[in-house]
Design a protein around this motif. Structure first.
Motif, PDB file in Angstrom:
ATOM      1  N   LEU B 365       0.825  -1.211   0.000  1.00 48.22           N
ATOM      2  CA  LEU B 365       0.000   0.000   0.000  1.00 48.22           C
ATOM      3  C   LEU B 365       0.859   1.261   0.000  1.00 48.22           C
ATOM      4  CD1 LEU B 365      -2.892  -0.928   2.467  1.00 48.22           C
ATOM      5  CD2 LEU B 365      -2.992  -0.707  -0.027  1.00 48.22           C
ATOM      6  N   GLN B 366       1.883   1.214   0.828  1.00 49.42           N
ATOM      7  CA  GLN B 366       2.785   2.357   0.950  1.00 49.42           C
ATOM      8  C   GLN B 366       3.480   2.624  -0.392  1.00 49.42           C
ATOM      9  OE1 GLN B 366       5.957   1.607   3.692  1.00 49.42           O
ATOM     10  NE2 GLN B 366       5.533   3.495   4.842  1.00 49.42           N
ATOM     11  N   ALA B 367       3.918   1.555  -1.045  1.00 52.67           N
ATOM     12  CA  ALA B 367       4.617   1.701  -2.327  1.00 52.67           C
ATOM     13  C   ALA B 367       3.667   2.228  -3.403  1.00 52.67           C
ATOM     14  CB  ALA B 367       5.224   0.361  -2.747  1.00 52.67           C
ATOM     15  N   MET B 368       2.394   1.816  -3.326  1.00 53.32           N
ATOM     16  CA  MET B 368       1.418   2.313  -4.294  1.00 53.32           C
ATOM     17  C   MET B 368       1.186   3.807  -4.105  1.00 53.32           C
ATOM     18  SD  MET B 368      -1.125  -0.964  -4.514  1.00 53.32           S
ATOM     19  CE  MET B 368      -2.580  -0.015  -4.247  1.00 53.32           C
ATOM     20  N   ASN B 369       1.147   4.216  -2.846  1.00 51.68           N
ATOM     21  CA  ASN B 369       1.029   5.644  -2.548  1.00 51.68           C
ATOM     22  C   ASN B 369       2.204   6.421  -3.097  1.00 51.68           C
ATOM     23  OD1 ASN B 369      -1.289   6.478  -1.294  1.00 51.68           O
ATOM     24  ND2 ASN B 369      -0.714   5.523   0.649  1.00 51.68           N
ATOM     25  N   ASP B 370       3.356   5.798  -2.976  1.00 52.35           N
ATOM     26  CA  ASP B 370       4.570   6.444  -3.433  1.00 52.35           C
ATOM     27  C   ASP B 370       4.546   6.651  -4.954  1.00 52.35           C
ATOM     28  OD1 ASP B 370       7.028   7.570  -2.774  1.00 52.35           O
ATOM     29  OD2 ASP B 370       8.059   5.793  -3.585  1.00 52.35           O
ATOM     30  N   VAL B 371       3.962   5.694  -5.696  1.00 56.13           N
ATOM     31  CA  VAL B 371       3.839   5.853  -7.148  1.00 56.13           C
ATOM     32  C   VAL B 371       2.987   7.087  -7.452  1.00 56.13           C
ATOM     33  CG1 VAL B 371       2.897   4.858  -9.281  1.00 56.13           C
ATOM     34  CG2 VAL B 371       4.140   3.401  -7.676  1.00 56.13           C
ATOM     35  N   ARG B 372       1.848   7.188  -6.751  1.00 57.95           N
ATOM     36  CA  ARG B 372       0.952   8.336  -6.992  1.00 57.95           C
ATOM     37  C   ARG B 372       1.660   9.651  -6.697  1.00 57.95           C
ATOM     38  NH1 ARG B 372      -2.995   5.925  -3.338  1.00 57.95           N
ATOM     39  NH2 ARG B 372      -3.303   3.903  -4.346  1.00 57.95           N
ATOM     40  N   LYS B 373       2.379   9.663  -5.594  1.00 56.33           N
ATOM     41  CA  LYS B 373       3.082  10.873  -5.190  1.00 56.33           C
ATOM     42  C   LYS B 373       4.147  11.231  -6.246  1.00 56.33           C
ATOM     43  CE  LYS B 373       5.432  12.679  -1.116  1.00 56.33           C
ATOM     44  NZ  LYS B 373       6.850  12.273  -1.130  1.00 56.33           N
ATOM     45  N   THR B 374       4.915  10.224  -6.658  1.00 56.42           N
ATOM     46  CA  THR B 374       5.964  10.461  -7.655  1.00 56.42           C
ATOM     47  C   THR B 374       5.358  10.983  -8.950  1.00 56.42           C
ATOM     48  OG1 THR B 374       7.087   8.550  -6.704  1.00 56.42           O
ATOM     49  CG2 THR B 374       7.967   9.390  -8.757  1.00 56.42           C
ATOM     50  N   ARG B 375       4.220  10.408  -9.320  1.00 58.27           N
ATOM     51  CA  ARG B 375       3.536  10.842 -10.550  1.00 58.27           C
ATOM     52  C   ARG B 375       3.121  12.307 -10.454  1.00 58.27           C
ATOM     53  NH1 ARG B 375      -0.221   6.680 -11.322  1.00 58.27           N
ATOM     54  NH2 ARG B 375       1.470   5.726 -12.492  1.00 58.27           N
ATOM     55  N   ASN B 376       2.553  12.677  -9.311  1.00 60.81           N
ATOM     56  CA  ASN B 376       2.102  14.063  -9.143  1.00 60.81           C
ATOM     57  C   ASN B 376       3.243  15.051  -9.174  1.00 60.81           C
ATOM     58  OD1 ASN B 376      -0.573  13.404  -8.990  1.00 60.81           O
ATOM     59  ND2 ASN B 376      -0.547  13.133  -6.763  1.00 60.81           N
ATOM     60  N   GLU B 377       4.403  14.604  -8.716  1.00 59.95           N
ATOM     61  CA  GLU B 377       5.541  15.523  -8.642  1.00 59.95           C
ATOM     62  C   GLU B 377       6.467  15.424  -9.843  1.00 59.95           C
ATOM     63  OE1 GLU B 377       7.296  14.378  -4.969  1.00 59.95           O
ATOM     64  OE2 GLU B 377       5.677  15.254  -3.767  1.00 59.95           O
ATOM     65  N   ALA B 378       6.092  14.593 -10.812  1.00 54.21           N
ATOM     66  CA  ALA B 378       7.002  14.335 -11.936  1.00 54.21           C
ATOM     67  C   ALA B 378       7.379  15.620 -12.665  1.00 54.21           C
ATOM     68  CB  ALA B 378       6.358  13.360 -12.911  1.00 54.21           C
ATOM     69  N   SER B 379       8.656  15.736 -12.989  1.00 49.76           N
ATOM     70  CA  SER B 379       9.100  16.926 -13.703  1.00 49.76           C
ATOM     71  C   SER B 379       9.075  16.681 -15.202  1.00 49.76           C
ATOM     72  CB  SER B 379      10.502  17.326 -13.263  1.00 49.76           C
ATOM     73  OG  SER B 379      11.401  16.306 -13.596  1.00 49.76           O
ATOM     74  N   ILE B 380       8.962  15.414 -15.607  1.00 48.85           N
ATOM     75  CA  ILE B 380       8.814  15.105 -17.028  1.00 48.85           C
ATOM     76  C   ILE B 380       7.555  14.285 -17.193  1.00 48.85           C
ATOM     77  CG2 ILE B 380       9.627  13.534 -18.820  1.00 48.85           C
ATOM     78  CD1 ILE B 380      12.128  14.715 -18.911  1.00 48.85           C
ATOM     79  N   GLN B 381       6.665  14.748 -18.067  1.00 51.11           N
ATOM     80  CA  GLN B 381       5.484  13.963 -18.355  1.00 51.11           C
ATOM     81  C   GLN B 381       5.373  13.885 -19.865  1.00 51.11           C
ATOM     82  OE1 GLN B 381       1.192  14.964 -17.583  1.00 51.11           O
ATOM     83  NE2 GLN B 381       1.840  14.447 -15.516  1.00 51.11           N
ATOM     84  N   PHE B 382       5.156  12.672 -20.382  1.00 48.55           N
ATOM     85  CA  PHE B 382       5.164  12.502 -21.832  1.00 48.55           C
ATOM     86  C   PHE B 382       3.781  12.723 -22.425  1.00 48.55           C
ATOM     87  CE2 PHE B 382       8.816  10.271 -20.236  1.00 48.55           C
ATOM     88  CZ  PHE B 382       9.802  10.637 -21.124  1.00 48.55           C
ATOM     89  N   HIS B 383       2.736  12.312 -21.712  1.00 50.31           N
ATOM     90  CA  HIS B 383       1.383  12.463 -22.227  1.00 50.31           C
ATOM     91  C   HIS B 383       0.520  13.206 -21.226  1.00 50.31           C
ATOM     92  CE1 HIS B 383       1.744   9.694 -25.653  1.00 50.31           C
ATOM     93  NE2 HIS B 383       2.611   9.070 -24.890  1.00 50.31           N
TER      94      HIS B 383
END
Ligand SMILES: Cc1cc2nc3c(=O)[nH]c(=O)nc-3n(C[C@H](O)[C@H](O)[C@H](O)COP(=O)(O)OP(=O)(O)OC[C@H]3O[C@@H](n4cnc5c(N)ncnc54)[C@H](O)[C@@H]3O)c2cc1C
Lengths: 90, 407
Positions: B365-383
């Motif tokens: 669960l914690q790791a899944m949260n971390d994915v969401r957080k990383t996604r929100n803070e991403a400095s590069i987004q392709f789509h």
């Protein structure tokens, strides 16, 4: 512009694909089999997205959830002896 | 028989392997490239906060951790088929077959071409090839080049080449043809860039972001795009010029370039020849899913995620028992997201084997949260719209499970 190469391995041009589509009035799968577009050495890794786009353009078939022009093993070039060696192991 | 085989030693595969080894599983990682690290190896960019993202350093951390945990990594081996067998999977490679109970496919993404007549000449390469030559092999790709295709990836890599002292004439669009479509349409290119611009550190993308807030501003910006291009770190970016042809006999010698309208139509009488000895073509990325396809995994088409994606859930499970996916095969995103997804996959695999360990439930669960957080803070987004794509995929997975139980 139509002389542009689409599939490099099999040297299929946009013109080849358009002509095949016109002549046989056929599906994307049939065009692929007739022209060999996407069926060369690289297994379509280079041209798959553009072959799909061209096919959509010439046949009007829209992308669904299934991968168009099904992926077949082997997905990398392998020598016959490798494949053969495998048969012996089994 | 391995507990798990991981195909792909990129950020997703390596971080999954690390988790599996932490839980003492019997793991084999396979990658066809002679070095571990995947696409991470070529990356070098500055984040909006000024920090540098250095892929070689990031790779080092992952491989060092993996080797401390005695992870078996076999490089230079290609997987050409995977078969579902009764108690697991049979992975076929050019160095024999390997069997495992579970399989994680973390094969990343490949590049789409944006072909322009002449693109088969020596000296023409994909933008990713230029990245690998420049940052991984440290080979100068040529004396003077041009980049055809303007997107986040090509802008980032053009900057990398510039840092390495490679001379680039400019970045331009490909001329419109049935294949280049949206890549050749100035308005659409501007639209796409502007929706992700708030993330980008570069002056060019920030310019896009400012004017792009309102639709009308975006239209004007494309219409009145400066004739000499916008400059990014001194290199012109031309949204209103397109290459119709790459010329040369045995090698690239020049490109033919036209001015184009805001809709990408060529303007007569503006033809120009630009002398270059190499050309980089950038047509975007698509998930490399061939192995998931031959393994029999169902797919879902998602434009937001970058194409046909193996059906999976947030725990990185597919509807096929024991088959997991992680990283760019699940959608085109930055390396940080891929790494975070790999962690989820590794923990989720360990949980499946070790069953009923509360600590693991929590860690997943914690790791899944971390994915969401990383996604929100991403400095590069392709789509743009990655979030929507992910939500939709979750529904598709649930549906696939329902039909399965119904059968
Ligand atoms: C050209 C290119 C440039 C990129 N640049 C950036 C960037 O600058 N910044 C950024 O954030 N993201 C970038 N990306 C996105 C990139 O995909 C992610 O950053 C990240 O590397 C994805 O991690 P991954 O582990 O999913 O896949 P990857 O890092 O791509 O790793 C996948 C690995 O699987 C291996 N593999 C694939 N198929 C097989 C097979 N059949 N047999 C054996 N091995 C196989 C490959 O050799 C590769 O090492 C780029 C992608 C590409 C394609």
């Amino acid at each position: 512009m139509d002389n542009i190469t689409i599939c490099r391995c099999e040297e299929v041009t946009l013109e080849d694909i358009k002509n095949t589509a016109k002549k046989y009035n056929c599906t994307a799968r049939e065009i692929k089999l007739r022209t060999r577009a996407g069926m060369g050495y690289c297994g379509g890794r280079t041209c798959r997205p553009i072959v799909d786009t061209v096919m959509e353009h010439v046949t009007g078939e829209k992308p669904g959830d299934n991968i168009p022009l099904k992926v077949q093993p082997p997905v990398r070039p392998v020598s016959l002896s490798t494949l053969e060696g495998k048969e012996n192991e089994k | 028989m391995y507990d798990v085989i991981i195909v792909g030693a990129g950020p997703a595969g390596l971080s999954a392997a690390i988790q599996c080894r932490k839980w003492d599983m019997n793991v084999l990682v396979i990658d066809e490239f002679p070095k571990a690290g995947g696409r991470l190896l070529g990356q070098l960019h500055q984040e909006p906060n000024g920090e540098w993202w250095n892929g070689i350093e990031e790779t080092k951390q992952l491989t060092e951790t993996a080797s401390k945990l005695n992870t078996e990594i076999r490089l230079g081996i290609s997987v050409h088929h995977v078969e579902k067998i009764d108690d697991g999977f049979l992975v076929h490679t050019n160095h024999g077959d390997f069997a495992s109970v579970r399989l994680l496919i973390a094969t990343g993404a490949a590049e789409s071409a944006a072909p322009v007549p002449g693109w088969t000449l020596p000296g023409v390469m994909s933008i990713g090839a230029a990245q690998v030559m420049t940052n991984v092999h440290r080979v100068r790709v040529g004396e003077k080049g041009i980049v055809i295709g303007i997107n986040v990836l090509s802008a980032a890599i053009a900057r990398e080449m510039q840092l390495a002292g490679v001379d680039l004439h400019s970045m331009v669009l490909p001329a419109m043809n049935p294949v280049t479509k949206d890549h050749a349409h100035p308005k659409k290119v501007m639209d796409k860039l502007s929706r992700i611009a708030h993330l980008a550190p570069s002056a060019f993308l920030r310019f896009g972001g400012k004017v792009a807030k309102a639709n009308i501003a975006r239209k004007l910006a494309t219409q009145f795009y400066p004739r000499n291009g916008m400059k990014m770190w001194g290199m012109p970016i031309h949204l209103r010029k397109a290459v119709t042809q790459i010329n040369g006999t045995d090698h690239v010698e020049s490109v033919t370039m036209f001015d184009v309208t805001a809709d990408g139509k060529l303007k007569k009488g503006t033809e120009k020849r630009v002398e270059v000895d190499f050309v980089c073509i950038a047509g975007g990325l698509y998930p490399l899913t061939e192995l998931a396809a031959v393994a029999g995994c169902p797919f879902h088409y998602s434009e937001e995620l970058g194409g046909h994606i193996p059906v999976h859930n947030e725990e990185m499970k597919t509807p096929i028992d024991g088959l997991f996916v992680a990283g760019n095969i699940t959608g085109i995103e930055s390396a940080k997201v891929a790494r975070a997804q790999g962690k989820v996959a590794g923990l989720s695999i360990a949980r499946e084997k070790l069953k009923g360990i509360a600590d693991l439930e929590y860690k997943v669960l914690q790791a899944m949260n971390d994915v969401r957080k990383t996604r929100n803070e991403a400095s590069i987004q392709f789509h743009p719209g990655i979030e929507e794509g992910r939500t939709k995929m979750e529904d598709v997975f649930r549906e696939s499970k329902k039909t399965e139980t119904a059968l």
